[in-house]
Design a protein around this motif. Structure first.
Motif, PDB file in Angstrom:
ATOM      1  N   ASP A 129       0.811  -1.210   0.000  1.00  0.00           N
ATOM      2  CA  ASP A 129       0.000   0.000   0.000  1.00  0.00           C
ATOM      3  C   ASP A 129       0.850   1.267   0.000  1.00  0.00           C
ATOM      4  O   ASP A 129       1.989   1.267   0.458  1.00  0.00           O
ATOM      5  N   ILE A 130       0.241   2.326  -0.507  1.00  0.00           N
ATOM      6  CA  ILE A 130       0.814   3.663  -0.416  1.00  0.00           C
ATOM      7  C   ILE A 130      -0.256   4.585   0.160  1.00  0.00           C
ATOM      8  O   ILE A 130      -1.435   4.234   0.187  1.00  0.00           O
ATOM      9  N   SER A 131       0.175   5.745   0.589  1.00  0.00           N
ATOM     10  CA  SER A 131      -0.775   6.719   1.125  1.00  0.00           C
ATOM     11  C   SER A 131      -1.583   7.322  -0.023  1.00  0.00           C
ATOM     12  O   SER A 131      -1.141   7.330  -1.174  1.00  0.00           O
ATOM     13  N   THR A 155     -10.157  10.156 -10.286  1.00  0.00           N
ATOM     14  CA  THR A 155     -11.379   9.523  -9.779  1.00  0.00           C
ATOM     15  C   THR A 155     -11.130   8.058  -9.446  1.00  0.00           C
ATOM     16  O   THR A 155     -11.620   7.549  -8.437  1.00  0.00           O
ATOM     17  N   LEU A 156     -10.336   7.388 -10.274  1.00  0.00           N
ATOM     18  CA  LEU A 156      -9.985   5.991 -10.023  1.00  0.00           C
ATOM     19  C   LEU A 156      -9.197   5.859  -8.716  1.00  0.00           C
ATOM     20  O   LEU A 156      -9.453   4.962  -7.911  1.00  0.00           O
ATOM     21  N   VAL A 157      -8.268   6.774  -8.496  1.00  0.00           N
ATOM     22  CA  VAL A 157      -7.490   6.759  -7.245  1.00  0.00           C
ATOM     23  C   VAL A 157      -8.420   6.940  -6.051  1.00  0.00           C
ATOM     24  O   VAL A 157      -8.348   6.192  -5.066  1.00  0.00           O
ATOM     25  N   GLU A 158      -9.303   7.924  -6.125  1.00  0.00           N
ATOM     26  CA  GLU A 158     -10.219   8.190  -5.005  1.00  0.00           C
ATOM     27  C   GLU A 158     -11.104   6.976  -4.719  1.00  0.00           C
ATOM     28  O   GLU A 158     -11.414   6.694  -3.555  1.00  0.00           O
ATOM     29  N   ALA A 159     -11.487   6.250  -5.758  1.00  0.00           N
ATOM     30  CA  ALA A 159     -12.327   5.062  -5.577  1.00  0.00           C
ATOM     31  C   ALA A 159     -11.566   3.906  -4.926  1.00  0.00           C
ATOM     32  O   ALA A 159     -12.184   3.004  -4.363  1.00  0.00           O
ATOM     33  N   HIS A 160     -10.239   3.950  -4.997  1.00  0.00           N
ATOM     34  CA  HIS A 160      -9.430   2.859  -4.442  1.00  0.00           C
ATOM     35  C   HIS A 160      -8.810   3.188  -3.088  1.00  0.00           C
ATOM     36  O   HIS A 160      -7.990   2.417  -2.577  1.00  0.00           O
ATOM     37  N   GLY A 167     -12.896   2.124  10.881  1.00  0.00           N
ATOM     38  CA  GLY A 167     -12.879   3.572  10.910  1.00  0.00           C
ATOM     39  C   GLY A 167     -11.864   4.194  11.846  1.00  0.00           C
ATOM     40  O   GLY A 167     -11.798   5.402  11.968  1.00  0.00           O
ATOM     41  N   MET A 168     -11.022   3.361  12.507  1.00  0.00           N
ATOM     42  CA  MET A 168     -10.086   3.962  13.459  1.00  0.00           C
ATOM     43  C   MET A 168      -8.731   3.271  13.556  1.00  0.00           C
ATOM     44  O   MET A 168      -7.813   3.832  14.131  1.00  0.00           O
ATOM     45  N   PHE A 169      -8.568   2.083  13.010  1.00  0.00           N
ATOM     46  CA  PHE A 169      -7.302   1.375  13.148  1.00  0.00           C
ATOM     47  C   PHE A 169      -6.479   1.483  11.863  1.00  0.00           C
ATOM     48  O   PHE A 169      -6.792   0.864  10.858  1.00  0.00           O
ATOM     49  N   GLY A 170      -5.420   2.267  11.911  1.00  0.00           N
ATOM     50  CA  GLY A 170      -4.539   2.442  10.768  1.00  0.00           C
ATOM     51  C   GLY A 170      -4.929   3.632   9.916  1.00  0.00           C
ATOM     52  O   GLY A 170      -6.016   4.190  10.063  1.00  0.00           O
ATOM     53  N   PRO A 171      -4.049   3.995   9.001  1.00  0.00           N
ATOM     54  CA  PRO A 171      -4.329   5.135   8.124  1.00  0.00           C
ATOM     55  C   PRO A 171      -5.095   4.699   6.868  1.00  0.00           C
ATOM     56  O   PRO A 171      -5.185   3.513   6.559  1.00  0.00           O
ATOM     57  N   GLU A 172      -5.612   5.683   6.147  1.00  0.00           N
ATOM     58  CA  GLU A 172      -6.167   5.406   4.823  1.00  0.00           C
ATOM     59  C   GLU A 172      -5.013   4.960   3.940  1.00  0.00           C
ATOM     60  O   GLU A 172      -3.881   5.409   4.106  1.00  0.00           O
ATOM     61  N   HIS A 173      -5.288   4.083   2.976  1.00  0.00           N
ATOM     62  CA  HIS A 173      -4.232   3.602   2.091  1.00  0.00           C
ATOM     63  C   HIS A 173      -4.810   3.185   0.743  1.00  0.00           C
ATOM     64  O   HIS A 173      -6.028   3.021   0.604  1.00  0.00           O
ATOM     65  N   VAL A 174      -3.909   3.012  -0.214  1.00  0.00           N
ATOM     66  CA  VAL A 174      -4.284   2.579  -1.558  1.00  0.00           C
ATOM     67  C   VAL A 174      -3.445   1.353  -1.889  1.00  0.00           C
ATOM     68  O   VAL A 174      -2.216   1.401  -1.819  1.00  0.00           O
ATOM     69  N   ASN A 175      -4.108   0.253  -2.244  1.00  0.00           N
ATOM     70  CA  ASN A 175      -3.387  -0.944  -2.653  1.00  0.00           C
ATOM     71  C   ASN A 175      -2.938  -0.739  -4.094  1.00  0.00           C
ATOM     72  O   ASN A 175      -3.755  -0.570  -5.000  1.00  0.00           O
ATOM     73  N   LYS A 178      -4.093  -3.482  -6.808  1.00  0.00           N
ATOM     74  CA  LYS A 178      -5.515  -3.335  -7.155  1.00  0.00           C
ATOM     75  C   LYS A 178      -5.740  -2.099  -8.023  1.00  0.00           C
ATOM     76  O   LYS A 178      -6.509  -2.139  -8.986  1.00  0.00           O
ATOM     77  N   LEU A 179      -5.060  -1.011  -7.682  1.00  0.00           N
ATOM     78  CA  LEU A 179      -5.195   0.225  -8.459  1.00  0.00           C
ATOM     79  C   LEU A 179      -4.679   0.032  -9.880  1.00  0.00           C
ATOM     80  O   LEU A 179      -5.321   0.441 -10.850  1.00  0.00           O
ATOM     81  N   ASN A 180      -3.532  -0.626 -10.032  1.00  0.00           N
ATOM     82  CA  ASN A 180      -2.967  -0.838 -11.371  1.00  0.00           C
ATOM     83  C   ASN A 180      -3.806  -1.798 -12.209  1.00  0.00           C
ATOM     84  O   ASN A 180      -3.924  -1.631 -13.426  1.00  0.00           O
ATOM     85  N   VAL A 181      -4.407  -2.804 -11.573  1.00  0.00           N
ATOM     86  CA  VAL A 181      -5.295  -3.700 -12.295  1.00  0.00           C
ATOM     87  C   VAL A 181      -6.509  -2.917 -12.794  1.00  0.00           C
ATOM     88  O   VAL A 181      -6.924  -3.059 -13.954  1.00  0.00           O
ATOM     89  N   ALA A 182      -7.078  -2.085 -11.940  1.00  0.00           N
ATOM     90  CA  ALA A 182      -8.221  -1.254 -12.347  1.00  0.00           C
ATOM     91  C   ALA A 182      -7.820  -0.280 -13.447  1.00  0.00           C
ATOM     92  O   ALA A 182      -8.598  -0.011 -14.363  1.00  0.00           O
ATOM     93  N   LEU A 183      -6.602   0.225 -13.374  1.00  0.00           N
ATOM     94  CA  LEU A 183      -6.101   1.149 -14.389  1.00  0.00           C
ATOM     95  C   LEU A 183      -6.003   0.451 -15.752  1.00  0.00           C
ATOM     96  O   LEU A 183      -6.369   1.022 -16.785  1.00  0.00           O
TER      97      LEU A 183
END
Length: 187
Positions: A129-131, A155-160, A167-175, A178-183
């Protein structure tokens, strides 16, 4: 002596059965109930497994989102960090090389705009994951190389963006996988 020997042998046998038979069977059963049925959560494209959701992969082509650097080359057999401190000259050289590479592909950025997770390796070397900031930073480059509308990629990034657990354990992240497959699935 017999007073202590018999109970210690019994305790050893009981613990051997509990820890070498019962516990592994229980953990295996719980694993079969999880996503991936204990084999890990795989990501497939057209029926072919392209990776695991929880293990980072190397993406170096400019038309893909890049993940966090890895000190072990994303080798899951030998995961780990570099063990180099922040004042180590080799570590500083690696970080500066990563910054230079990012600035080469993102000439519109300043050094201060680069999120830390894009230039520092994770402790395991396998972070998938990345931030959200790191993903947003790459939108313009990915859109340019793929000749896509920048807003569509944003928009694709925001959706991922995945929210913290409960809602409280860990930060928001982007896999990244999964993002590259969707791309790749964008037309």
């Amino acid at each position: 002596m017999k007073k202590y020997l018999i109970p210690s042998i019994r305790l050893t046998l009981v613990l051997t059965v509990l820890l070498c038979v019962v516990y592994p069977v229980l953990i295996s059963f719980v694993g079969k109930l999880s996503k991936g049925h204990g084999d890990g959560e795989t990501i497939s494209v057209k029926g072919k497994v392209v990776g695991y959701a929880k293990i980072g992969q190397s993406f170096t082509k400019p038309q893909y989102f890049w993940g966090r650097p890895s000190a072990v080359g994303y080798n899951a057999a030998g995961s780990g960090g570099s063990n180099k401190g922040p004042s180590n000259p080799d570590y500083l050289k690696d970080v500066n090389n990563r910054i230079d590479t990012l600035l080469k592909y993102h000439p519109y950025l300043k050094r201060s705009d680069i999120p830390a997770d894009m230039i520092t390796a994770s402790g395991s070397g396998l972070d998938p994951d990345i931030s959200p900031a790191a993903a947003r930073m790459q939108v313009k480059r990915v859109a340019q190389y793929r000749k896509l509308d920048e807003q569509k990629v944003a928009t694709l990034v925001e959706a991922h963006i995945e929210k913290p657990l409960m809602g409280m354990f860990g930060p928001e992240h982007v896999n990244v996988l999964k993002l590259n497959v969707a791309l790749d699935e964008l037309k």
